[in-house]
Design a protein around this motif. Structure first.
Motif: not given
Length: 283
Positions: A239-240, A248-252, A266-267, A271-276
């Motif tokens: 992720x980045x 944001x997840x990196x899938x490729x 995990x990503x 992300x949810x923790x960061x937005x909170x």
């Protein structure tokens, strides 16, 4: 009408003009910062202001305002533009000189400009589906810890990544990922989250630092070490992190699926923790 800030004045964006002799234009002699805005408030402002102070100090540019005054101007800019979700861009250069010369004249006044950009990033397809990255040779200078406006290498890498069908470039030096062209790079292994330690080789990402802290608070190990491209390709997740993407997840990577090719748990949790965190602490 979009409103900008230029050297102490709020003006229409199209009137925010600087001299062609400004050293930011001629020599990339300047520093920038980008802060996210969520619900009309600045996210992680103290970290961005501290990095601004470090970067300007590293190249010897004196801030014309205190950090508190910079933050107040950013808040006023957000309010005047009615921005609820997006970014505040800040750039400070050494200023405009009488002539073009590598050595600046003593006492020239710095140029400080800020503007906003409406940009959705809370509920966007890339957050739900993940993104692709392409690896590129890291062609940048040696002081990547300074948030310089000299972004030619990053712009070249972004363009090459887009041509390869990717949304971000991961810069690679001696086989190891340094960071994204405009983000901090992470992978998830059996050890935990792996990300490069801070040094002159990488920018100390504000969003990345917050994610590291949130991960450790929630019991996820954070390992600060370099990782190779081969290790990233074999990782469980990647992720980045950045002000404009949050987490944001990196899938490729280079066309190869990471894990099952979908955003990993995990990503998504981070992300949810960061937005909170962003909503609780924004100013």
């Amino acid at each position: 009408m979009s409103i900008a800030y230029l050297n102490g004045r709020f003006v229409p964006l199209e009137q925010a003009q600087v001299s062609v002799l400004d050293r930011g234009f001629l020599f990339a002699d300047g520093i920038y910062e980008v802060a996210a805005v969520i619900d009309g408030r600045l996210v992680d402002s103290a970290s961005h202001l501290a990095r601004l102070e470090r970067s300007t100090g590293a190249i010897g540019i004196a801030l014309p305002l205190s950090l508190a005054e910079v933050e107040a101007a950013q808040k006023e800019l957000v309010a005047r533009n009615g921005l609820t979700e997006g970014l505040v861009y800040l750039q400070i250069t050494r200023g405009a000189d009488a002539t073009r010369d590598f050595l600046p004249s003593p006492g020239i006044a710095p140029t400080l400009v800020m503007f906003v950009q409406a940009k959705p990033f809370l509920d966007v397809p890339a957050a739900r589906n993940g993104i692709a990255v392409a690896t590129m040779p890291d062609l940048r200078w040696a002081r990547r810890d300074i948030k310089s406006v000299g972004l030619l290498a990053q712009a070249m890498a972004k363009r090459a990544a887009a041509e390869a069908g990717a949304q971000e470039a991961w810069m690679v030096e001696d086989g190891f990922v340094t960071e994204g062209a405009s983000s901090t790079a992470f992978i998830v292994t059996d050890e935990g989250i792996v990300t490069r330690p801070y040094s002159q080789a990488v920018l100390a990402g504000c969003t990345g630092a917050a994610l590291n802290a949130l991960a450790e608070e929630s019991g996820i190990a954070v390992i600060r070490r370099p990782f190779a491209v081969a290790e990233a390709l074999a990782a469980r997740e990647a992720f980045i992190a950045s002000a404009s993407t949050l987490c944001q997840s990196v899938v490729r990577i280079d066309g190869q699926a990471i894990g099952d090719g979908k955003p990993g748990p995990v990503a998504m949790r981070l992300r949810a923790l960061y937005i909170d965190f962003a909503r609780r602490t924004a100013v």
